[in-house]
Design a protein around this motif. Sequence first.
Motif, PDB file in Angstrom:
ATOM      1  N   PHE A 456       0.822  -1.212   0.000  1.00 31.13           N
ATOM      2  CA  PHE A 456       0.000   0.000   0.000  1.00 31.13           C
ATOM      3  C   PHE A 456       0.861   1.269   0.000  1.00 31.13           C
ATOM      4  CE2 PHE A 456      -3.520  -2.545   2.365  1.00 31.13           C
ATOM      5  CZ  PHE A 456      -3.804  -3.205   1.188  1.00 31.13           C
ATOM      6  N   GLU A 457       1.971   1.243   0.732  1.00 35.03           N
ATOM      7  CA  GLU A 457       2.852   2.416   0.730  1.00 35.03           C
ATOM      8  C   GLU A 457       3.480   2.614  -0.644  1.00 35.03           C
ATOM      9  OE1 GLU A 457       3.318   4.720   2.993  1.00 35.03           O
ATOM     10  OE2 GLU A 457       1.834   3.752   4.291  1.00 35.03           O
ATOM     11  N   ARG A 458       3.774   1.500  -1.317  1.00 29.07           N
ATOM     12  CA  ARG A 458       4.336   1.616  -2.668  1.00 29.07           C
ATOM     13  C   ARG A 458       3.293   2.169  -3.633  1.00 29.07           C
ATOM     14  NH1 ARG A 458       9.532   1.860  -4.619  1.00 29.07           N
ATOM     15  NH2 ARG A 458       9.233   2.053  -6.861  1.00 29.07           N
ATOM     16  N   ILE A 459       2.040   1.753  -3.462  1.00 28.60           N
ATOM     17  CA  ILE A 459       0.964   2.271  -4.308  1.00 28.60           C
ATOM     18  C   ILE A 459       0.826   3.787  -4.100  1.00 28.60           C
ATOM     19  CG2 ILE A 459      -1.534   2.239  -4.690  1.00 28.60           C
ATOM     20  CD1 ILE A 459      -1.477  -0.749  -4.042  1.00 28.60           C
ATOM     21  N   ILE A 463       1.114   6.669  -7.011  1.00 27.74           N
ATOM     22  CA  ILE A 463       0.035   7.631  -7.279  1.00 27.74           C
ATOM     23  C   ILE A 463       0.587   9.059  -7.260  1.00 27.74           C
ATOM     24  CG2 ILE A 463      -2.095   8.624  -6.338  1.00 27.74           C
ATOM     25  CD1 ILE A 463      -2.885   5.848  -5.434  1.00 27.74           C
ATOM     26  N   LYS A 464       1.533   9.346  -6.384  1.00 22.37           N
ATOM     27  CA  LYS A 464       2.119  10.678  -6.297  1.00 22.37           C
ATOM     28  C   LYS A 464       2.889  11.055  -7.558  1.00 22.37           C
ATOM     29  CE  LYS A 464       2.558  10.725  -1.250  1.00 22.37           C
ATOM     30  NZ  LYS A 464       3.502  10.701  -0.099  1.00 22.37           N
ATOM     31  N   THR A 465       3.324  10.062  -8.325  1.00 22.56           N
ATOM     32  CA  THR A 465       4.038  10.340  -9.584  1.00 22.56           C
ATOM     33  C   THR A 465       3.079  10.425 -10.760  1.00 22.56           C
ATOM     34  OG1 THR A 465       4.417   7.980  -9.951  1.00 22.56           O
ATOM     35  CG2 THR A 465       6.123   9.201  -8.749  1.00 22.56           C
ATOM     36  N   ASN A 466       1.786  10.627 -10.439  1.00 25.04           N
ATOM     37  CA  ASN A 466       0.747  10.832 -11.452  1.00 25.04           C
ATOM     38  C   ASN A 466       0.482   9.592 -12.312  1.00 25.04           C
ATOM     39  OD1 ASN A 466       0.311  13.559 -10.713  1.00 25.04           O
ATOM     40  ND2 ASN A 466       2.122  14.174 -11.918  1.00 25.04           N
ATOM     41  N   LYS A 467       0.719   8.432 -11.758  1.00 23.07           N
ATOM     42  CA  LYS A 467       0.345   7.202 -12.446  1.00 23.07           C
ATOM     43  C   LYS A 467      -1.164   7.030 -12.328  1.00 23.07           C
ATOM     44  CE  LYS A 467       4.540   5.347 -13.326  1.00 23.07           C
ATOM     45  NZ  LYS A 467       5.409   6.227 -12.598  1.00 23.07           N
ATOM     46  N   SER A 468      -1.767   6.341 -13.290  1.00 18.73           N
ATOM     47  CA  SER A 468      -3.185   5.998 -13.182  1.00 18.73           C
ATOM     48  C   SER A 468      -3.384   5.018 -12.036  1.00 18.73           C
ATOM     49  CB  SER A 468      -3.701   5.391 -14.491  1.00 18.73           C
ATOM     50  OG  SER A 468      -3.102   4.119 -14.695  1.00 18.73           O
ATOM     51  N   GLU A 474      -0.786  -1.941  -9.956  1.00 17.39           N
ATOM     52  CA  GLU A 474       0.045  -2.992 -10.556  1.00 17.39           C
ATOM     53  C   GLU A 474       1.506  -2.818 -10.174  1.00 17.39           C
ATOM     54  OE1 GLU A 474      -0.638  -2.830 -14.714  1.00 17.39           O
ATOM     55  OE2 GLU A 474      -2.649  -3.708 -14.608  1.00 17.39           O
ATOM     56  N   LEU A 475       2.023  -1.595 -10.281  1.00 17.82           N
ATOM     57  CA  LEU A 475       3.420  -1.349  -9.929  1.00 17.82           C
ATOM     58  C   LEU A 475       3.654  -1.540  -8.428  1.00 17.82           C
ATOM     59  CD1 LEU A 475       4.214   1.797 -12.123  1.00 17.82           C
ATOM     60  CD2 LEU A 475       5.048  -0.544 -12.450  1.00 17.82           C
ATOM     61  N   GLY A 476       2.670  -1.167  -7.604  1.00 18.15           N
ATOM     62  CA  GLY A 476       2.805  -1.360  -6.163  1.00 18.15           C
ATOM     63  C   GLY A 476       3.019  -2.819  -5.799  1.00 18.15           C
ATOM     64  N   PRO A 541     -13.545   3.077  -9.468  1.00 19.30           N
ATOM     65  CA  PRO A 541     -13.326   4.360  -8.783  1.00 19.30           C
ATOM     66  C   PRO A 541     -12.327   5.231  -9.543  1.00 19.30           C
ATOM     67  CG  PRO A 541     -12.091   2.643  -7.703  1.00 19.30           C
ATOM     68  CD  PRO A 541     -12.914   1.960  -8.761  1.00 19.30           C
ATOM     69  N   LYS A 542     -12.452   6.540  -9.360  1.00 22.36           N
ATOM     70  CA  LYS A 542     -11.534   7.490  -9.988  1.00 22.36           C
ATOM     71  C   LYS A 542     -10.449   7.966  -9.025  1.00 22.36           C
ATOM     72  CE  LYS A 542     -13.987   7.440 -13.752  1.00 22.36           C
ATOM     73  NZ  LYS A 542     -13.466   6.750 -14.957  1.00 22.36           N
ATOM     74  N   VAL A 543     -10.751   7.869  -7.721  1.00 22.08           N
ATOM     75  CA  VAL A 543      -9.816   8.351  -6.692  1.00 22.08           C
ATOM     76  C   VAL A 543      -9.729   7.315  -5.577  1.00 22.08           C
ATOM     77  CG1 VAL A 543      -9.304  10.195  -5.027  1.00 22.08           C
ATOM     78  CG2 VAL A 543     -10.407  10.743  -7.202  1.00 22.08           C
ATOM     79  N   LEU A 544      -8.525   7.177  -5.017  1.00 22.19           N
ATOM     80  CA  LEU A 544      -8.328   6.308  -3.851  1.00 22.19           C
ATOM     81  C   LEU A 544      -8.115   7.172  -2.616  1.00 22.19           C
ATOM     82  CD1 LEU A 544      -5.973   3.450  -5.078  1.00 22.19           C
ATOM     83  CD2 LEU A 544      -8.421   3.356  -4.665  1.00 22.19           C
ATOM     84  N   ASN A 545      -8.852   6.897  -1.588  1.00 24.21           N
ATOM     85  CA  ASN A 545      -8.734   7.641  -0.336  1.00 24.21           C
ATOM     86  C   ASN A 545      -7.957   6.803   0.683  1.00 24.21           C
ATOM     87  OD1 ASN A 545     -10.283   9.873  -1.224  1.00 24.21           O
ATOM     88  ND2 ASN A 545     -12.152   8.669  -0.901  1.00 24.21           N
TER      89      ASN A 545
END
Length: 546
Positions: A456-459, A463-468, A474-476, A541-545
């Motif tokens: 989750f921390e990797r995800i 996300i901060k690098t503007n990945k979808s 997937e990268l996380g 979803p469009k955003v992760l909280n």
Amino acid sequence: MLRFPIWKIIIILFPCLWGVYSFSPHFFYSQVEKYNDFKKTENLKTENQPPEKLLWYDWAPSNLVNLGLDLRGGAHVLVEVNLEDVYSERLLNFWPEIRKTLRTIRGDVGSFTQNLSDDDNSLIVKISKKSGISNAISILSNQISPSNKVLNFSKFEENKIKVSFNQQEKNKIDKQTMDQSLEIIRRRVDEAGTREPTIQKQGDRRIVIQVPGLGSAEELLQLIGKTAKLTFHQVINNNVSCEKKPSSRNIIVPNIDDINSCLELEKRFVVSGSQLTNAQPSFDQNNRPAVSFQFNPVGGRKFGDYTKNNIGNPFAIVLDSQVISAPIIQSHIPGGSGIITGDFTVEESNRLAILLRAGALPASIKVLEQRTVGPELGADSIQSGKIAAIISGLLVLFFMFFSYGLFGLFANIGLIFNISLIFSIMAYFSATLTLPGIAGIVLTIGMAVDANVLIFERIKEEIKTNKSLYRAIELGYEKALTSIIDANVTTFIAALILFILGSGPIKGFSVTLGIGIVTSVFTAVYLTRLLISFYFNVTKPKVLNF
């Protein structure tokens, strides 16, 4: 990838559903345990117990994790095997061959006799002609077991020859004796119907026996403490003084019913307990407790021939150097079956039957330590373990949910499946849960979400690098996998070393820890990913909280 083919979904969900299904009997532990006991003993309905169908369902799983000595209470005994007993017995087996060889050189050695030395467990052969001792040693060394040279022959005093085993043969005898003792003790304990005993070797000549659920250590010692060496002898005189010196062909044996009364028996036995194929508790013609027995074909033939030729004579049954019965042979007894009578209680006849069925211990044992763990202490341990597991589990669940929201909820679901898998696997392999094992499970609860935290921390970073969102998830999982594998493999190696080198509580800890590592990686990496996939494919979803 967040899209799973059907076959992958089945592979992930099947173990999880199996874990929950197999874990379900643990919510009804006491009644499932009674059901298993009834099923094992085929005592499915008694006057005071309900029918087994009312306790549990035949179609439902019934495997349970066994509770160890520290959780259930029971008996603990540490014994030492007297290996020297076997040396003496094995050396006597060589005496006929030694005697035959000495007869061929009687002119050089004269007359000869033998006796066992208590000091170093050797066989001492005394010859009448001192001058022939060197020649006798040389001939015996060349003719007795010349291929493997298991015996050492040396001069002892002026006219005596010492016969002993070499060190390599002693090591071989020690290993065989310990292996045989372990197996016989295990068979005796298993015959008594106890649950999951722990019987293991400690050091070179010690054996640890732990039996959960047994009332006292004394009860365990009554079961395993006897050598249970059974022999049948011809009676020479059934009423002699215990101080009498018998001839070389006879022995004086005390009567178990009267310690001041002894019988003189022929030293050579007619048949022995090693030729028994079965022994069961029964009752004699006067409805008194007894033990019926059955010999194998060789023993049955010897037993039948002896009873046929000795009708009207007493026949002594000797157990551990005590005459337990000396009945008069009333008639020919063909077929190799008979009955042992005596002043037995029902419990004693049942215990004797167990000892005879399991076989005789190859050597006597000495009790070094014995203790009884009360069930109240075990109940306290279980309660403490439950409280620790519940508190740690709830803290982890709250932490994950408040830290990662919905994703934390997915991690918590994986944690619940993880715990059910640990218990299901342990129950499937009949593993025993101990107090340190509970500590291993508590540790696993903390480690189980560690992988999710890394993912989750990797995800978050992706996300901060503007990945979808799809690409970030997937990268996380991909980039955190290496760290997860490294951390868990090193811990698993440590658990494996503890299992191989440890014993008792340490081994119990390593078992639960090792199983927990495997299941936690599976649920954290695959199950939570599958749940996230379901969530994204349904809600998009469009955003992760976080």
